[in-house]
Design an enzyme around this catalytic site. Structure first.
Site, PDB file in Angstrom:
ATOM      1  N   ARG A  64     -20.424 -16.476  -7.256  1.00 47.08           N
ATOM      2  CA  ARG A  64     -21.417 -16.397  -8.329  1.00 47.08           C
ATOM      3  C   ARG A  64     -22.852 -16.474  -7.796  1.00 47.08           C
ATOM      4  NH1 ARG A  64     -23.253 -20.510 -12.379  1.00 47.08           N
ATOM      5  NH2 ARG A  64     -23.713 -19.420 -14.337  1.00 47.08           N
ATOM      6  N   HIS A  68     -25.837 -13.828  -8.714  1.00 47.97           N
ATOM      7  CA  HIS A  68     -27.086 -14.253  -9.331  1.00 47.97           C
ATOM      8  C   HIS A  68     -28.281 -14.018  -8.414  1.00 47.97           C
ATOM      9  CE1 HIS A  68     -25.497 -16.906 -12.855  1.00 47.97           C
ATOM     10  NE2 HIS A  68     -24.762 -15.822 -12.665  1.00 47.97           N
ATOM     11  N   ASN A  96     -28.803 -20.612 -14.332  1.00 51.56           N
ATOM     12  CA  ASN A  96     -28.548 -21.388 -13.116  1.00 51.56           C
ATOM     13  C   ASN A  96     -28.698 -22.894 -13.284  1.00 51.56           C
ATOM     14  OD1 ASN A  96     -28.124 -19.014 -11.591  1.00 51.56           O
ATOM     15  ND2 ASN A  96     -30.322 -18.784 -11.226  1.00 51.56           N
ATOM     16  N   HIS A 196     -14.572 -12.802 -12.812  1.00 54.66           N
ATOM     17  CA  HIS A 196     -14.186 -13.923 -13.676  1.00 54.66           C
ATOM     18  C   HIS A 196     -12.689 -14.173 -13.655  1.00 54.66           C
ATOM     19  CE1 HIS A 196     -18.093 -13.969 -16.316  1.00 54.66           C
ATOM     20  NE2 HIS A 196     -18.290 -14.340 -15.070  1.00 54.66           N
ATOM     21  N   THR A 243      -5.445 -18.206 -14.243  1.00 51.99           N
ATOM     22  CA  THR A 243      -5.263 -18.557 -12.826  1.00 51.99           C
ATOM     23  C   THR A 243      -6.633 -18.583 -12.149  1.00 51.99           C
ATOM     24  OG1 THR A 243      -4.845 -16.199 -12.387  1.00 51.99           O
ATOM     25  CG2 THR A 243      -2.926 -17.628 -12.673  1.00 51.99           C
TER      26      THR A 243
END
Length: 320
Positions: A64, A68, A96, A196, A243
């Protein structure tokens, strides 16, 4: 004779200009550190694997950070800069603040890489990019050759982060526009949203969806309401797919069952133009993995600083 001298000088100046131009616009290459520090990539891999062994969720967090970073003025490690009198830290942006994590792992990687390289030769931007790849691999996903040679920014922008990092509350047209602004198309949108398949989200990012939206499986919504109350509990976590510590295609199965956790997730499968892509990845995990590689490389190429632009930070948290 005078003409020959002038011709020679003109050619010499042209060659010098050409060399400077090339050095300022060096293309990224997977072999960038092969000669300067061949131990750099194995060292990054080792520290990432240690961090994930200690906390599986860290893999999603490192992935991530790379997203970002790249969505704000390119992949230049601007997300790592702390607030100062001259730095408008992206760590304080809405996407953030109290959410982005893994900064201490990046600092550990930087320390270990600089030690094996005997000097600060590997940029923080490249560390973020390689750490994202190594996180995916550590959690069962595909590997790929990361193009390297990025340099680090000397500025950051909270305002740009607020404007450009996609929001969990976006609908499909807004998401498509957001990704188009980065040079990414609808397939990139769907496949990169597939990141995701890893990690969790905070209650504040999905509360409105589970209490007010109708395109959600009722039993799924009820289960999430036991985790995320209507008032309070903003930081409570729910997995983004069943998962969350394994790279698979369950994320897409969830979308087809109206079990996308975020509004921006479910927006990919609501009868719009991305439905077919979701269906394809649900049916074929190998295609998802292969397309994920292509889109990650494409995203990693967003406006990198190369050549003489930027710097190689000695400390990822601050400019030299």
């Amino acid at each position: 004779m005078e003409m020959n001298i002038m011709s020679f000088l003109s050619l010499f100046i042209f060659l010098i200009f050409s060399i400077v131009t090339v050095s300022c616009d060096t293309p990224l290459s997977p072999s960038y550190y092969d000669q300067g520090c061949p131990e750099a990539l194995p060292t990054i891999k080792r520290v990432v694997e240690e961090a994930i062994a200690n906390e599986r969720r860290m893999g999603a967090s490192l992935l991530r950070l790379h997203f970002h970073d790249c969505f704000v003025n390119g992949c230049d490690a601007s997300i790592l800069l702390d607030q100062t009198s001259t730095i408008d830290s992206e760590k304080n942006a809405a996407a953030n603040l109290n959410s982005a994590r893994g900064f201490e792992v990046i600092d550990k990687i930087k320390f270990e890489v600089d030690k094996v390289c005997h000097r600060p030769v590997v940029s923080c931007a490249d560390i973020l990019t390689v750490a994202a790849r190594d996180s995916v691999v550590a959690l069962g996903g595909p590997s790929w050759d990361v193009k390297l040679g990025r340099r680090d920014s000397t500025t950051a922008s909270q305002a740009a982060a607020d404007a450009n990092i996609p929001s969990p509350f976006m609908d499909l047209p807004a998401l498509i526009k957001n990704f188009e602004n980065q040079g990414l198309d609808e397939e990139d949108l769907v496949v990169l949203s597939g990141a995701h398949t890893l990690g969790s989200a905070q209650c504040r990012t999905f509360r409105a969806r589970i209490y007010t939206q109708t395109n959600i499986d009722p039993a799924f919504a009820h289960h999430l309401q036991t985790i995320c109350p209507q008032v309070g509990g903003d930081m409570k976590l729910a997995p983004l797919d069943p998962t969350p510590n394994s790279f698979d295609n369950r994320y897409f199965t969830n979308l087809m069952s109206k079990k996308g956790l975020l509004r921006s997730d479910q927006a990919l499968f609501t009868g719009g133009e991305t439905n077919e892509i979701v269906e394809e990845y649900n049916e074929n995990q190998n295609k998802f993995s292969m397309d994920f590689i292509k889109s990650m490389i494409k995203m990693g190429n967003i406006k990198p600083l190369t050549g003489e632009k930027g710097q190689i930070r000695k400390d990822c948290k601050k400019v030299n």
